[in-house]
Motif scaffolding. Sequence first.
Motif, PDB file in Angstrom:
ATOM      1  N   LEU A 161       0.837  -1.195   0.000  1.00  8.65           N
ATOM      2  CA  LEU A 161       0.000   0.000   0.000  1.00  8.65           C
ATOM      3  C   LEU A 161       0.871   1.243   0.000  1.00  8.65           C
ATOM      4  O   LEU A 161       1.886   1.310   0.695  1.00  8.65           O
ATOM      5  CB  LEU A 161      -0.896   0.027   1.250  1.00  8.65           C
ATOM      6  CG  LEU A 161      -1.886  -1.117   1.405  1.00  8.65           C
ATOM      7  CD1 LEU A 161      -2.595  -1.007   2.748  1.00  8.65           C
ATOM      8  CD2 LEU A 161      -2.886  -1.103   0.273  1.00  8.65           C
ATOM      9  N   ASP A 162       0.480   2.233  -0.796  1.00  5.53           N
ATOM     10  CA  ASP A 162       1.143   3.529  -0.761  1.00  5.53           C
ATOM     11  C   ASP A 162       0.398   4.388   0.245  1.00  5.53           C
ATOM     12  O   ASP A 162      -0.745   4.798   0.018  1.00  5.53           O
ATOM     13  CB  ASP A 162       1.109   4.195  -2.139  1.00  5.53           C
ATOM     14  CG  ASP A 162       1.954   3.450  -3.153  1.00  5.53           C
ATOM     15  OD1 ASP A 162       3.021   2.937  -2.746  1.00  5.53           O
ATOM     16  OD2 ASP A 162       1.549   3.365  -4.326  1.00  5.53           O
ATOM     17  N   LEU A 163       1.031   4.636   1.386  1.00  2.74           N
ATOM     18  CA  LEU A 163       0.398   5.426   2.436  1.00  2.74           C
ATOM     19  C   LEU A 163       0.790   6.889   2.263  1.00  2.74           C
ATOM     20  O   LEU A 163       1.973   7.205   2.098  1.00  2.74           O
ATOM     21  CB  LEU A 163       0.828   4.925   3.810  1.00  2.74           C
ATOM     22  CG  LEU A 163       0.437   3.482   4.129  1.00  2.74           C
ATOM     23  CD1 LEU A 163       1.002   3.068   5.480  1.00  2.74           C
ATOM     24  CD2 LEU A 163      -1.069   3.325   4.124  1.00  2.74           C
ATOM     25  N   PRO A 164      -0.178   7.779   2.301  1.00  2.00           N
ATOM     26  CA  PRO A 164       0.141   9.208   2.167  1.00  2.00           C
ATOM     27  C   PRO A 164       0.884   9.709   3.406  1.00  2.00           C
ATOM     28  O   PRO A 164       0.738   9.178   4.506  1.00  2.00           O
ATOM     29  CB  PRO A 164      -1.229   9.876   2.040  1.00  2.00           C
ATOM     30  CG  PRO A 164      -2.176   8.918   2.682  1.00  2.00           C
ATOM     31  CD  PRO A 164      -1.599   7.544   2.462  1.00  2.00           C
ATOM     32  N   ALA A 165       1.701  10.726   3.217  1.00  2.00           N
ATOM     33  CA  ALA A 165       2.421  11.332   4.340  1.00  2.00           C
ATOM     34  C   ALA A 165       1.421  12.030   5.253  1.00  2.00           C
ATOM     35  O   ALA A 165       0.346  12.467   4.825  1.00  2.00           O
ATOM     36  CB  ALA A 165       3.440  12.327   3.816  1.00  2.00           C
ATOM     37  N   ARG A 166       1.768  12.139   6.536  1.00  2.00           N
ATOM     38  CA  ARG A 166       0.896  12.840   7.490  1.00  2.00           C
ATOM     39  C   ARG A 166       0.824  14.319   7.143  1.00  2.00           C
ATOM     40  O   ARG A 166       1.836  14.936   6.837  1.00  2.00           O
ATOM     41  CB  ARG A 166       1.462  12.724   8.904  1.00  2.00           C
ATOM     42  CG  ARG A 166       1.165  11.433   9.573  1.00  2.00           C
ATOM     43  CD  ARG A 166       1.713  11.543  11.001  1.00  2.00           C
ATOM     44  NE  ARG A 166       1.302  10.438  11.797  1.00  2.00           N
ATOM     45  CZ  ARG A 166       0.215  10.430  12.578  1.00  2.00           C
ATOM     46  NH1 ARG A 166      -0.536  11.481  12.659  1.00  2.00           N
ATOM     47  NH2 ARG A 166      -0.103   9.363  13.258  1.00  2.00           N
ATOM     48  N   ALA A 167      -0.386  14.866   7.222  1.00  2.00           N
ATOM     49  CA  ALA A 167      -0.574  16.299   6.983  1.00  2.00           C
ATOM     50  C   ALA A 167      -0.334  17.092   8.262  1.00  2.00           C
ATOM     51  O   ALA A 167       0.052  18.259   8.217  1.00  2.00           O
ATOM     52  CB  ALA A 167      -1.977  16.569   6.447  1.00  2.00           C
TER      53      ALA A 167
END
Length: 81
Positions: free
Chosen positions: A65-71
């Motif tokens: 899974l490509d997890l998005p970086a934390r905002a």
Amino acid sequence: MAALSIRDLDDTVKEKLRIRAARHGRSMEAEIRAILTSAVTGEAPRADLFSALTERFSGLGGLDLDLPARATPPRAADLPG
């Protein structure tokens, strides 16, 4: 209940039984009972849910899974108290 002794069992067979029993989360004696019961009744021994799911789906492979970086930066939980 009856008792049974098995003589002249090859060491490699014993080791494979030990590993198989550990994989199923039971003693060697319990594993051998399950194998023998399955062999004479045609029933598959019941495994715990995790072992059954692992055995059934292990051939499918994993999932990347490509997890998005934390905002926002992580913060401590705000617990009532």
